[in-house]
Design a protein around this motif. Structure first.
Motif, PDB file in Angstrom:
ATOM      1  N   LYS A  28       0.911  -1.291  -0.034  1.00 16.28           N
ATOM      2  CA  LYS A  28       0.054  -0.176  -0.175  1.00 16.28           C
ATOM      3  C   LYS A  28       1.122   1.277  -0.147  1.00 16.28           C
ATOM      4  CE  LYS A  28      -3.646   2.343   0.457  1.00 16.28           C
ATOM      5  NZ  LYS A  28      -4.429   2.733  -0.862  1.00 16.28           N
ATOM      6  N   VAL A  29       0.774   2.101  -1.162  1.00 16.81           N
ATOM      7  CA  VAL A  29       1.898   2.886  -1.293  1.00 16.81           C
ATOM      8  C   VAL A  29       1.185   4.329  -1.426  1.00 16.81           C
ATOM      9  CG1 VAL A  29       3.741   3.753  -2.876  1.00 16.81           C
ATOM     10  CG2 VAL A  29       3.078   1.276  -2.778  1.00 16.81           C
ATOM     11  N   LEU A  30       1.958   5.379  -0.697  1.00 14.53           N
ATOM     12  CA  LEU A  30       1.701   6.919  -0.965  1.00 14.53           C
ATOM     13  C   LEU A  30       2.878   7.554  -1.555  1.00 14.53           C
ATOM     14  CD1 LEU A  30       0.054   9.665  -0.033  1.00 14.53           C
ATOM     15  CD2 LEU A  30       1.614   9.631   1.864  1.00 14.53           C
ATOM     16  N   VAL A  31       2.738   8.365  -2.543  1.00 15.37           N
ATOM     17  CA  VAL A  31       3.716   9.077  -3.197  1.00 15.37           C
ATOM     18  C   VAL A  31       3.283  10.800  -2.932  1.00 15.37           C
ATOM     19  CG1 VAL A  31       4.681   9.986  -5.304  1.00 15.37           C
ATOM     20  CG2 VAL A  31       3.902   7.517  -5.095  1.00 15.37           C
ATOM     21  N   ASN A 103       1.864  12.811 -18.125  1.00 18.56           N
ATOM     22  CA  ASN A 103       1.399  13.035 -16.710  1.00 18.56           C
ATOM     23  C   ASN A 103       0.092  12.402 -16.461  1.00 18.56           C
ATOM     24  OD1 ASN A 103       1.999  16.714 -16.870  1.00 18.56           O
ATOM     25  ND2 ASN A 103       3.470  15.166 -15.794  1.00 18.56           N
ATOM     26  N   ALA A 104      -0.924  12.429 -17.428  1.00 13.99           N
ATOM     27  CA  ALA A 104      -2.312  11.758 -17.084  1.00 13.99           C
ATOM     28  C   ALA A 104      -1.846  10.250 -17.192  1.00 13.99           C
ATOM     29  CB  ALA A 104      -3.118  12.445 -18.226  1.00 13.99           C
ATOM     30  N   GLY A 105      -1.082   9.748 -18.092  1.00 12.78           N
ATOM     31  CA  GLY A 105      -0.653   8.507 -18.086  1.00 12.78           C
ATOM     32  C   GLY A 105      -0.286   7.948 -16.616  1.00 12.78           C
ATOM     33  N   ILE A 106       0.641   8.644 -16.000  1.00 14.84           N
ATOM     34  CA  ILE A 106       1.256   8.086 -14.625  1.00 14.84           C
ATOM     35  C   ILE A 106       0.140   8.123 -13.723  1.00 14.84           C
ATOM     36  CG2 ILE A 106       2.703   8.574 -12.781  1.00 14.84           C
ATOM     37  CD1 ILE A 106       4.538   9.766 -14.940  1.00 14.84           C
ATOM     38  N   ALA A 107      -0.867   9.014 -13.622  1.00 14.66           N
ATOM     39  CA  ALA A 107      -2.016   9.307 -12.756  1.00 14.66           C
ATOM     40  C   ALA A 107      -2.912   7.880 -13.041  1.00 14.66           C
ATOM     41  CB  ALA A 107      -2.679  10.576 -13.008  1.00 14.66           C
ATOM     42  N   GLN A 108      -3.196   7.685 -14.222  1.00 13.50           N
ATOM     43  CA  GLN A 108      -3.670   6.525 -14.646  1.00 13.50           C
ATOM     44  C   GLN A 108      -3.233   5.222 -13.921  1.00 13.50           C
ATOM     45  OE1 GLN A 108      -6.643   7.155 -16.111  1.00 13.50           O
ATOM     46  NE2 GLN A 108      -7.111   5.024 -15.912  1.00 13.50           N
ATOM     47  N   LEU A 109      -2.112   5.176 -14.312  1.00 18.08           N
ATOM     48  CA  LEU A 109      -1.203   3.772 -13.691  1.00 18.08           C
ATOM     49  C   LEU A 109      -1.214   3.922 -12.022  1.00 18.08           C
ATOM     50  CD1 LEU A 109       1.887   4.047 -16.111  1.00 18.08           C
ATOM     51  CD2 LEU A 109       0.308   2.265 -15.854  1.00 18.08           C
ATOM     52  N   PHE A 110      -1.221   4.915 -11.564  1.00 18.37           N
ATOM     53  CA  PHE A 110      -1.523   5.049 -10.160  1.00 18.37           C
ATOM     54  C   PHE A 110      -2.892   4.578  -9.687  1.00 18.37           C
ATOM     55  CE2 PHE A 110       1.985   7.862  -8.038  1.00 18.37           C
ATOM     56  CZ  PHE A 110       3.114   7.350  -8.705  1.00 18.37           C
ATOM     57  N   LYS A 111      -3.898   5.070 -10.425  1.00 21.04           N
ATOM     58  CA  LYS A 111      -5.176   4.824 -10.063  1.00 21.04           C
ATOM     59  C   LYS A 111      -5.481   2.985 -10.407  1.00 21.04           C
ATOM     60  CE  LYS A 111      -9.638   6.147 -11.234  1.00 21.04           C
ATOM     61  NZ  LYS A 111     -10.636   6.559 -12.493  1.00 21.04           N
ATOM     62  N   ALA A 112      -4.970   2.677 -11.177  1.00 21.96           N
ATOM     63  CA  ALA A 112      -4.892   1.157 -11.552  1.00 21.96           C
ATOM     64  C   ALA A 112      -4.047   0.233 -10.611  1.00 21.96           C
ATOM     65  CB  ALA A 112      -4.325   0.823 -12.889  1.00 21.96           C
ATOM     66  N   HIS A 113      -3.152   0.890  -9.786  1.00 26.70           N
ATOM     67  CA  HIS A 113      -2.653   0.309  -8.875  1.00 26.70           C
ATOM     68  C   HIS A 113      -2.748   0.697  -7.434  1.00 26.70           C
ATOM     69  CE1 HIS A 113       0.151  -0.628 -12.280  1.00 26.70           C
ATOM     70  NE2 HIS A 113       0.636  -1.687 -11.620  1.00 26.70           N
ATOM     71  N   ARG A 114      -3.796   1.674  -7.242  1.00 27.83           N
ATOM     72  CA  ARG A 114      -4.369   2.012  -5.927  1.00 27.83           C
ATOM     73  C   ARG A 114      -3.454   2.756  -5.245  1.00 27.83           C
ATOM     74  NH1 ARG A 114      -9.138  -0.238  -6.793  1.00 27.83           N
ATOM     75  NH2 ARG A 114      -9.226  -2.508  -7.023  1.00 27.83           N
ATOM     76  N   GLU A 116      -1.567   5.851  -3.731  1.00 28.89           N
ATOM     77  CA  GLU A 116      -2.372   7.422  -3.071  1.00 28.89           C
ATOM     78  C   GLU A 116      -1.456   8.262  -3.273  1.00 28.89           C
ATOM     79  OE1 GLU A 116      -5.192   7.621  -1.305  1.00 28.89           O
ATOM     80  OE2 GLU A 116      -5.646   5.576  -0.745  1.00 28.89           O
ATOM     81  N   THR A 117      -2.006   9.549  -3.685  1.00 29.01           N
ATOM     82  CA  THR A 117      -1.118  10.660  -3.803  1.00 29.01           C
ATOM     83  C   THR A 117      -1.003  12.115  -2.966  1.00 29.01           C
ATOM     84  OG1 THR A 117      -2.475  11.593  -5.514  1.00 29.01           O
ATOM     85  CG2 THR A 117      -0.468  10.271  -6.220  1.00 29.01           C
ATOM     86  N   LEU A 118      -0.325  12.660  -2.566  1.00 26.65           N
ATOM     87  CA  LEU A 118      -0.473  14.114  -1.877  1.00 26.65           C
ATOM     88  C   LEU A 118       0.269  15.052  -2.655  1.00 26.65           C
ATOM     89  CD1 LEU A 118      -0.380  13.314   1.903  1.00 26.65           C
ATOM     90  CD2 LEU A 118      -2.428  13.860   0.682  1.00 26.65           C
ATOM     91  N   HIS A 119      -0.112  16.214  -2.874  1.00 31.50           N
ATOM     92  CA  HIS A 119       0.669  17.274  -3.539  1.00 31.50           C
ATOM     93  C   HIS A 119       1.111  18.339  -2.698  1.00 31.50           C
ATOM     94  CE1 HIS A 119       0.648  20.506  -7.206  1.00 31.50           C
ATOM     95  NE2 HIS A 119       1.720  19.730  -6.867  1.00 31.50           N
ATOM     96  N   GLY A 120       2.459  18.204  -2.244  1.00 31.38           N
ATOM     97  CA  GLY A 120       3.065  19.158  -1.206  1.00 31.38           C
ATOM     98  C   GLY A 120       4.373  19.043  -1.184  1.00 31.38           C
ATOM     99  N   ARG A 121       4.885  19.456   0.045  1.00 24.26           N
ATOM    100  CA  ARG A 121       6.298  19.241   0.358  1.00 24.26           C
ATOM    101  C   ARG A 121       6.670  18.346   1.468  1.00 24.26           C
ATOM    102  NH1 ARG A 121      10.803  20.843  -2.227  1.00 24.26           N
ATOM    103  NH2 ARG A 121       9.615  21.885  -3.796  1.00 24.26           N
TER     104      ARG A 121
END
Ligand code: FAD
Ligand code: NAD
Length: 474
Positions: A28-31, A103-114, A116-121
């Motif tokens: 279970k991964v968060l980027v 960019n959208a391709g990676i977001a799609q791959l992330f979705k497929a692999h469940r 999670e992402t957070l936008h920040g530092r």
């Protein structure tokens, strides 16, 4: 958010690839990524490489190559293209479209692999606690049994020439020029200087590159570097070696660069300046004092051969750590670390990472040069073959350059290869593969290569190690 197995700081080719591999292995991964996308400032996964590096630069190299060939390369084919014009705005829009699509391709791959992402530092503290300042406001703190630091690198700024996004540009600024500068100054004849200098030269700018070192392309053997230098000069790139830039002054008409050239003081007037003097790891602000992670004098996060930082569960990869600052190196390290976390034997062979400079002709190399081998006391034999003697190179009208191959004098094991010429970026993998399988120059010489192909030049260079090239007199 359910319990995390892994937090990845940085969504570049190191971080996002590590995240996908870890998810494939059941984690279970968060980027967390800080990059603000060009269109709306939102999350734009892919890091430097996708947003302001590898991909956009290659898109512009390709557009400018087509324009240049239309003007200067097609006449001999009997193709006339009068009144060819370049629309830089459209060229930049195409480049932005490619970036957005990926960019959208990676977001799609992330979705497929469940994933999670957070936008920040993010900042790493003790016990793998990651504190995140979110770009849309607010803070959060999360932890996981494993953290991968993949924060990448940032351009080095010269104190007397700070980037202003308008006249003095870094790698991001030079990718967004919407008109062709009359005169482009470049500080640094490294990879970015040569690639981006080529783009704007092909589109009509006068390009002057000031380089501190006395020689161009020190990573290559001199005979090969000189071949490349001759081609760049033919294209009108004004490369001035041994120059120490001392000041950059803004004037009403543009910029005035003052530099020392040997024992002479010289000046260069230009209307845009690209500063490309190298990159440094993005470790500033990444580590809390209690993180326990060590950073060396140049800001690189210290790791062992397996990208382990020495702090339980904390790993670091890509431009943030030792080794070449290349996207494919970052990705391979990301895969290897994800596999190690899962208990598998991931590994990256740093001596077998290929380099490519996407100029015309392309320049590619892997392993040792003849000079490096001599410095290490390794006896070698070499073979080379010019593209001018290749039927295929002649047919496509791209005969500049050569293949040079270096083998161990006693064992004949392939130690390295340098290629200057058409499709060098693709051809170099023949050497990478041979080296990975511990092959020899004789192995390459005995493999049947299709005719007529550019790869035959590698076959001939391998035969030349033993002085038995067919299409080259001894
Ligand atoms: P990066 O791609 O830099 O990604 C790091 C990410 O982490 C970024 O999105 C950054 O915003 C984010 N980040 C940083 N700090 C934090 C933080 N504290 N919290 C959250 N997020 C953070 N390499 C090649 O192999 N081939 C090429 O053709 C090539 N061309 C290039 C052209 C240019 C103009 C440039 C500048 C570079 C080029 N490179 C190329 C190099 C390549 O881009 C890098 O080696 C590669 O991007 C490194 O990947 P990375 O994942 O380590 O870091
Ligand atoms: P670089 O290290 O390739 O080249 C920097 C050049 O600037 C060197 O030749 C150096 O001698 C010169 N220099 C340094 N200080 C100077 C000064 N004060 N005055 C004049 N010259 C000076 O760095 P870069 O071109 O900025 O690129 C950074 C990195 O990004 C590359 O090393 C590479 O890892 C990566 N990159 C890769 C590719 C690719 O793979 N095709 C393309 C672009 C960037």
């Amino acid at each position: 958010m359910s319990a995390l197995d892994l937090i990845v700081i940085g969504g570049g080719p190191g971080g996002y690839v590590a995240a996908i591999r870890a998810a494939q292995l059941g984690m279970k991964v968060l980027v967390v990524d800080a990059f603000r996308g060009k269109r709306n400032g939102g999350l734009a996964l892919g890091g430097t490489c996708l947003n302001v590096g590898c991909i956009p630069s290659k898109a512009l190299l390709d557009s400018s190559h087509h324009f240049h060939r239309l003007l200067h390369g097609f006449g001999e084919h009997g193709i006339q293209a009068d009144n060819a014009r370049i629309d830089p705005k459209r060229m930049i829009a195409r480049k932005d479209g490619i970036v957005a699509q990926l960019n959208a391709g990676i977001a799609q791959l992330f979705k497929a692999h469940r994933i999670e992402t957070l936008h920040g530092r993010a900042k790493l503290h003790g016990d793998r606690r990651v504190r995140i300042a979110l770009h849309d406001g607010g803070q959060t703190e999360l932890s996981a049994p494993h953290v991968i630091l993949a924060a990448g690198s940032v351009p080095v700024e010269l104190p007397f020439a700070p980037f202003d996004g308008e006249l003095i540009l870094d790698n991001a600024g030079i990718l967004d020029l919407e008109e062709v500068p009359r005169r482009l100054g470049v500080i640094g004849a490294g990879v970015i200087g040569l690639e981006m200098g080529s783009v704007w030269r092909r589109l009509g700018a006068e390009v002057v590159i000031l380089e501190a070192l006395p020689e161009l392309l020190p990573a290559l053997d001199r005979d090969m570097a000189r071949l490349a230098e001759r081609e760049f000069r033919k294209q009108g790139l004004d490369i001035r070696l041994g120059c120490r830039v001392e000041a950059v002054e803004k004037e009403a008409s543009g910029l005035c660069i003052r530099y020392q050239h040997g024992d002479r003081k010289e000046t260069l007037e230009c209307d845009r300046l690209l500063v490309a003097v190298g990159r440094k790891p993005a470790s500033a602000g990444l580590l809390g004092e209690d993180s326990g992670v060590r950073v060396d004098a140049r800001g690189f996060v210290e790791v062992d051969a397996h990208c382990f930082t020495g702090v339980d569960g904390v790993w670091a990869i890509g431009d943030l750590v030792r080794g070449p600052m290349l996207a494919h190196k970052a990705s391979e390290e990301g895969i290897a670390v994800a596999e190690r976390i899962a208990g598998l034997p991931g590994h990256v062979e740093l001596d077998q990472i290929p380099w490519v400079i996407y100029t015309d002709p392309e320049i590619a190399w892997v392993g040792l040069t003849e000079k490096q081998a001599a410095e290490r006391g390794i006896p070698t034999r070499s073979g080379s073959f010019p593209f001018a003697a290749s039927g295929r190179a002649l047919a496509i009208g791209e005969t500049a350059g050569a293949v040079k191959l270096i083998a161990h004098e006693k064992t004949d094991r392939l130690l390295g290869m340098q290629i200057i010429g058409p499709q060098a970026s693709e051809l170099i993998h023949e050497a990478v593969l041979t080296m990975a399988f511990h092959g020899s120059s004789e192995d390459l010489a005995r493999i049947c290569h299709a005719h007529p192909t550019l790869a035959e030049a590698i076959h001939e260079a391998a035969l030349a190690v033993d002085r038995r090239a067919i299409h080259k007199a001894r």
